[in-house]
Every structure is written in structure tokens, then in C-alpha cells.
Design a protein around this motif. Structure first.
Motif: not given
Lengths: 114, 112
Positions: A42, A88, A90, A106-107, B35, B37, B40-43, B45, B88, B102, B104
Motif C-alpha cells: 500500500g 512508485m 506519490l 500527483g500522477a 480513494y 487509483q 499507474g496513476r495517482g489517487l 478522492h 483505498f 491508508f 493496502k
């Protein structure tokens, strides 16, 4: 809309290199955070900041440092990159309201240390 | 430290069905958030529920909170392929000094 921008989507570095990961937010948020995300583990908090020039350790700060010289920018520094820092990364920001703390992410930067 | 634990770890359902994910946590909280996701990207809300609330809705999302059991559930109704993502839960402990904690995540796959 809140925008959190991380400077690189992918980064490849060599063991022992000094690595800078940059994060900029455009909504005048007080709080900024750095997490790393690994499969099965996580998100884990590395460092966070509630104000300019202020920093607090998260759960896994070892091997990392941070810098917040301006409110909109929060940098994560790997002083001497190691292979176990392949992950990764973040960045997130939030308003200063500690009763809410909705975070905007962010991405992400996928860092590989060879 | 990690507090939220999502259950199940992975869930695969058919498009149009409802998806339910659960989250358990350990300490007293100020609020609980969900959240999403994408790979391969951000989270992003989705929804926040305060400790004095029991249920909250937002579009096709329904969140419940049971503070006596220290658990929450996220229901996504009439699922779509675009709902495929990891979800999440995140808790804001009372005091909130360290920000969100957070879990997992639950990986949700919607089969077309």
C-alpha cells in the motif's frame, strides 16, 4: 481543479546517485506529503510538511530527506539511491484543515534504481 | 503506520453488478475517506464520511461507517468497465497530526 504536478513520470538512476523528486501544487495548500507505494504494502508515508521550511518524519523516513523552501514546492531527496528504493513515489497536498485533510495526488514517479 | 485494511484484496464482477468493499481500522478517527487509483496513476478522492455520520451517498457510491466495529464499506452500484481500479480507504485519526493512514487497497475488475 487542484493540480499536483510531479516533475517526472519515469526515472532511472544508478546506485549511489543523488536523486531529486520534485512536486508542485497550484492551490496554495498548506500541507504536502510524500508516499511510496509498493505491491502488497500500500501507501507508506515518507515525510510531510505543514508549512514552508517545516518537515515531519512519516513512517519510513530512512534514506530520504525533504525540502520545502516555497509553499507550492515539496522536494524528496534520495541522498544515495539504493536498489530497495525502486518504487512508485506519490506526492499529495491538502488544505490546512486538520479535521478534513482531503488529499490531492500527483500522477506519481516510477523510480528504478539499478 | 498502516491502519486501514481493505477486504477483499481483489474482486472481479460482471458489468452492471454491484461491488462492495470493506475497510477495518484500529484507532478512533475523525473521518474516513475512500480513494480510487487507476493503474499507474495517482489517487483520486471519492468520498469522505465523518465519525458522527453513518451513511453517505455520492452518485453511484454509498459509504457506511460503523465506529463501534471500526469498519466501513464502499458500495458501487451498477458497475461499469471504467470502475476498474484499486480502491483505498484512508483514516484521519483524532488529532490528525500525521495526516491520513491508508490501507493496502482492493483491486476491482469489472468484466464487460
Amino acid at each position: 481543479d487542484v493540480k499536483v504536478t510531479q516533475s517526472s513520470r519515469y526515472l532511472v538512476k544508478r546506485t549511489g546517485e543523488k536523486v531529486f523528486l520534485e512536486c508542485v501544487q497550484d492551490m496554495d495548500h498548506e500541507n504536502m506529503f510524500w508516499y511510496r507505494q509498493d505491491p502488497g504494502l500500500g501507501l507508506r508515508l515518507i515525510y510531510f510538511s505543514y508549512d514552508v521550511k517545516m518537515k515531519e518524519k512519516g513512517d519510513i523516513p530512512e534514506g530520504y530527506s525533504v525540502s520545502r523552501e516555497k509553499k507550492e514546492r515539496f522536494s524528496l531527496i534520495l541522498e544515495s539511491a539504493s536498489t530497495n528504493q525502486t518504487s512508485m513515489y506519490l506526492c499529495a497536498s491538502s488544505l490546512g484543515d486538520r479535521t478534513k485533510n482531503i488529499q490531492y495526488f500527483g500522477a506519481g514517479t516510477r523510480l528504478s534504481v539499478l | 503506520s498502516q491502519q486501514g485494511e481493505e477486504d477483499p484484496q481483489a474482486l472481479s464482477i460482471q458489468e452492471g453488478e454491484n461491488a462492495t468493499m470493506n475497510c477495518s481500522y484500529k484507532t478512533s478517527i475523525n473521518n474516513l475517506q475512500w480513494y480510487r487509483q487507476n493503474s499507474g496513476r495517482g489517487l483520486v478522492h471519492l468520498i469522505l464520511i465523518r465519525s458522527n455520520e453513518r451513511e453517505k451517498h455520492s452518485g453511484r457510491l454509498r459509504v457506511t461507517l460503523d465506529t463501534s466495529k471500526k469498519s466501513s464499506s464502499l458500495l458501487i452500484t451498477a458497475s461499469r468497465a471504467a470502475d476498474t481500479a484499486s480502491y483505498f480507504c484512508a483514516t484521519l485519526p483524532i488529532g490528525g497530526a500525521d495526516g491520513l493512514t491508508f490501507g493496502k487497497g482492493t483491486h476491482l475488475i469489472i468484466q464487460p
